[in-house]
Design an enzyme around this catalytic site. Structure first.
Site, mmCIF file in Angstrom:
data_model
loop_
_atom_site.group_PDB
_atom_site.id
_atom_site.type_symbol
_atom_site.label_atom_id
_atom_site.label_comp_id
_atom_site.label_asym_id
_atom_site.label_seq_id
_atom_site.Cartn_x
_atom_site.Cartn_y
_atom_site.Cartn_z
ATOM 1 N N LYS A 81 0.851 -1.192 0.000
ATOM 2 C CA LYS A 81 0.000 0.000 0.000
ATOM 3 C C LYS A 81 0.887 1.243 0.000
ATOM 4 O O LYS A 81 1.946 1.251 0.654
ATOM 5 C CB LYS A 81 -0.880 -0.043 1.257
ATOM 6 N N SER A 156 -9.693 1.251 3.172
ATOM 7 C CA SER A 156 -8.901 2.066 2.290
ATOM 8 C C SER A 156 -7.818 1.321 1.515
ATOM 9 O O SER A 156 -7.262 1.882 0.566
ATOM 10 C CB SER A 156 -8.222 3.170 3.106
ATOM 11 N N SER A 180 -9.709 -1.095 7.316
ATOM 12 C CA SER A 180 -9.175 -0.882 5.960
ATOM 13 C C SER A 180 -8.494 -2.083 5.316
ATOM 14 O O SER A 180 -8.149 -2.035 4.145
ATOM 15 C CB SER A 180 -8.199 0.291 5.965
#
Lengths: 497, 109
Positions: A81, A156, A180
């Site tokens: 990420k 997310s 997330s």
């Protein structure tokens, strides 16, 4: 067409690479090619790193050729990420304010992957600064769900999840502050684990809410989830909240938990669940009963207050953490007009650099911490946090090995359907935020599918089930997930992409 | 122990939005401020449900860690070179980072 599957399970790839049936370089190439081919469709990546990935792969191949030992992830392509620092490429958090930011060092969890022989294919898209539940709050455009491109993958950790679900890589790293990792894993039909707070170092993770943030893995199998956790966890002197305790993630992974007892919260059988989510929960309960598990009803009376407490605590911490982005030392600096002062530099740089959701949360956090409101909001939320923790403790005292509930109340929603109403988006996290507030481990596993029709368009979407354990109970959660995987086939289904 | 002020309305006035934006070093356009006013008010109204709970005697929990943080050993070690950090500065006048005038006219306070 290449016959190499870049998304093949970690253990298979490692075995084939070390036996020289396939080279790490071929694995890296296959993952980069698939990532590139799907980029326009999914938008899962911010940047790919072909040069460095091939270099990492060749180094692994050279070690094997010399007969030297290699790590647990030798030749395995992974994605990370874009809120994790990497000493090459950009670290953008999908924010204009960090659009050209180059981190000067590598996050501990990422370095551990590299040291274990993994190949870092690229950095994945995300909601800006990890604030969002859909992957739509990114300055580089939304990520799409591999199961239905008109829908969100969740967030997310949207790109990390989509990349694994689409078979670009077998594993990725996400971060989980309020769900997330677990919510998108559910929406994309894969596994995701938020470890116990402190188990994985946060050094090099761009901070959102420091008392809630944890890095964790996303994978398509339980074995891969355990393998990734084994590599990334461990004490780190560079993180003052890093745990000294150890978890043996791989131990007896395929040995059923003796006398398994699962608690199902009364509140998880909510009318807010879609029919498919409700059915998946009941089917999951039945599967565990068939496996001989004892299912007990438990009470998490403050679960509904979790969202309210979370949306005080997380923005409060974010408003403080994100104060560092001021246009002075690094990141985006606004152009000033003649006579404009330092205050204008701060305000313009931040207003131009942060997207609307981030600005909303910074203002919310600033408000709840401001003079006259601190006790009413922040202190109250910290007390509610204690009650939430007590609820989980009480459930485990009743003898539960884990708590079983959905990872979110509905499957993937269509792009744009919740962006205008922030509160509706926040309610997506009802089953996940309490786990962060209490600092516990939570694991999402594929738990079913739901047929839905939106705007005359039919789709069959994955539904996730979540297991929550006591602190440092990761091994038990993984073993329970392995028991479930042996009896179900949800995790074997793949999107047609 | 403090109790929530009962006279605090959850909804934010536009002036309150402006004040909080300034504290947060943000300068939303009037149109955006109006949108934030509505959205923040609805979030704060939702959050207000916490006031119905009896929190007497409940210990606040700021972190999942009951123990204090682990402090590092106080000994010199390698750090990032100054040049690496200076390279990130958006505007500079070596060896300084350039910023608008801080004191006197146009100060930032």
């Amino acid at each position: 067409m290449s016959t190499i599957d870049p998304g093949a399970p970690i253990l298979d790839t490692r075995e084939r690479v070390t036996a020289r049936k396939v080279s790490a370089a071929e694995m890296a190439r296959a993952a980069l090619d698939r990532a590139q081919a799907l980029q326009k469709t999914l938008n899962a990546f911010v940047d790919l790193f072909p040069d460095q990935a091939m270099e990492q792969a060749r180094a692994v191949d050279a070690r094997i050729a010399r007969g030297e030992p290699v790590g647990a992830l030798a030749g395995v392509p992974v994605a990370i990420k874009d809120n994790m620092s990497l000493a090459y490429g950009r670290t953008t958090c999908c924010s204009r304010i960090l659009e050209n930011y180059r981190a000067p060092y590598t996050a501990t969890a990422v370095q551990k992957l590299i040291d274990a022989g993994a190949i870092i294919v690229g950095k994945t898209t995300m909601d800006e600064f990890a604030m969002g539940s859909s992957g739509e709050h990114s300055c580089f455009g939304p990520t799409r769900n591999p199961w239905d491109l008109s829908r969100v993958p969740g967030g997310s950790s949207s790109g990390s999840t989509a990349a694994v679900a689409a078979g670009i890589v077998p594993a990725s790293l996400g971060s989980d502050t309020g769900g997330s990792i677990r919510q998108p894993a559910g929406l994309c039909g894969i596994y995701g684990l938020k470890p116990t707070y402190g188990l994985v170092s946060r050094y090099g993770l761009v901070a959102f809410a420091s008392s809630l943030d944890q890095i964790g893995p996303l994978t398509r199998t339980v074995d891969d989830l355990a393998a990734m956790l084994s590599v990334i966890m461990g004490h780190d002197d560079m993180d003052s909240t890093s745990a000294t305790a150890h978890v043996d993630a791989m131990r007896d992974l395929h040995t059923p938990v003796d006398g398994l007892t699962l608690g199902v919260p009364r509140q998880a059988r909510s009318t807010a669940n879609t029919p498919g989510v409700a059915a998946a929960l009941e089917a999951g309960i039945k599967t565990f009963r068939d496996l001989g598990a004892r299912i007990i009803d438990i009470d998490l009376p403050h679960i509904d207050h979790g969202i309210a407490a979370y949306y005080i605590i997380a923005p409060a911490e974010a408003s403080s953490n994100l104060a560092r982005f001021d246009g002075v030392r690094y990141g985006r600096r606004a152009q000033l007009g003649p006579g404009e002062d330092l205050m204008a530099l701060y305000c313009k740089s931040r207003s131009e650099g942060f997207g609307p959701e981030v600005q909303r949360r910074i203002m919310l956090g600033t408000h709840v911490l401001s003079s006259g409101y601190f006790d009413a909001y922040y202190l109250t939320a910290l007390k509610v946090r204690r009650l939430i923790k007590n609820d989980y403790d009480a459930a485990f005292k009743q003898g539960c090995h884990a708590i079983l509930m959905p990872s979110s109340p509905s499957p993937a929603f269509t792009l744009g359907s919740k962006t205008s109403d922030p509160l509706a988006m926040y309610l997506e996290d009802v089953y996940t935020v309490g786990v962060n507030l209490a600092g516990l481990p939570g694991l999402t596993m594929p738990g079913g599918f739901e047929k839905v029709t939106d705007n005359g368009r039919a789709a069959e979407l994955p539904v996730g089930l979540q297991l929550v354990g006591p602190a440092l109970g990761e091994n038990t959660l993984l073993r329970i997930a392995a028991m479930f995987a042996d009896r179900t086939t949800w995790h074997t289904r793949r999107p047609a992409i | 122990m403090s109790t929530p002020p009962t006279n605090t309305p959850a909804a934010l006035s536009i002036e309150a939005v402006r004040k909080v934006a300034k504290l947060a070093r943000l300068s939303p356009t009037p149109e955006k401020a109006q949108r934030y006013q509505g959205q923040l008010s609805s979030i704060l109204t939702y959050i207000d449900r916490l006031r119905s709970l009896d929190l007497k005697g409940v210990e606040p929990m700021a972190s999942p860690l009951d123990a204090t943080s682990n402090l590092g050993a106080d000994r010199p070690g390698p750090t990032l070179p100054t040049s690496v950090l200076m390279d990130m500065a958006p505007q500079k006048h070596e060896p300084f980072i350039r910023v608008p005038k801080v004191l006197g006219d146009g100060g930032g306070a």
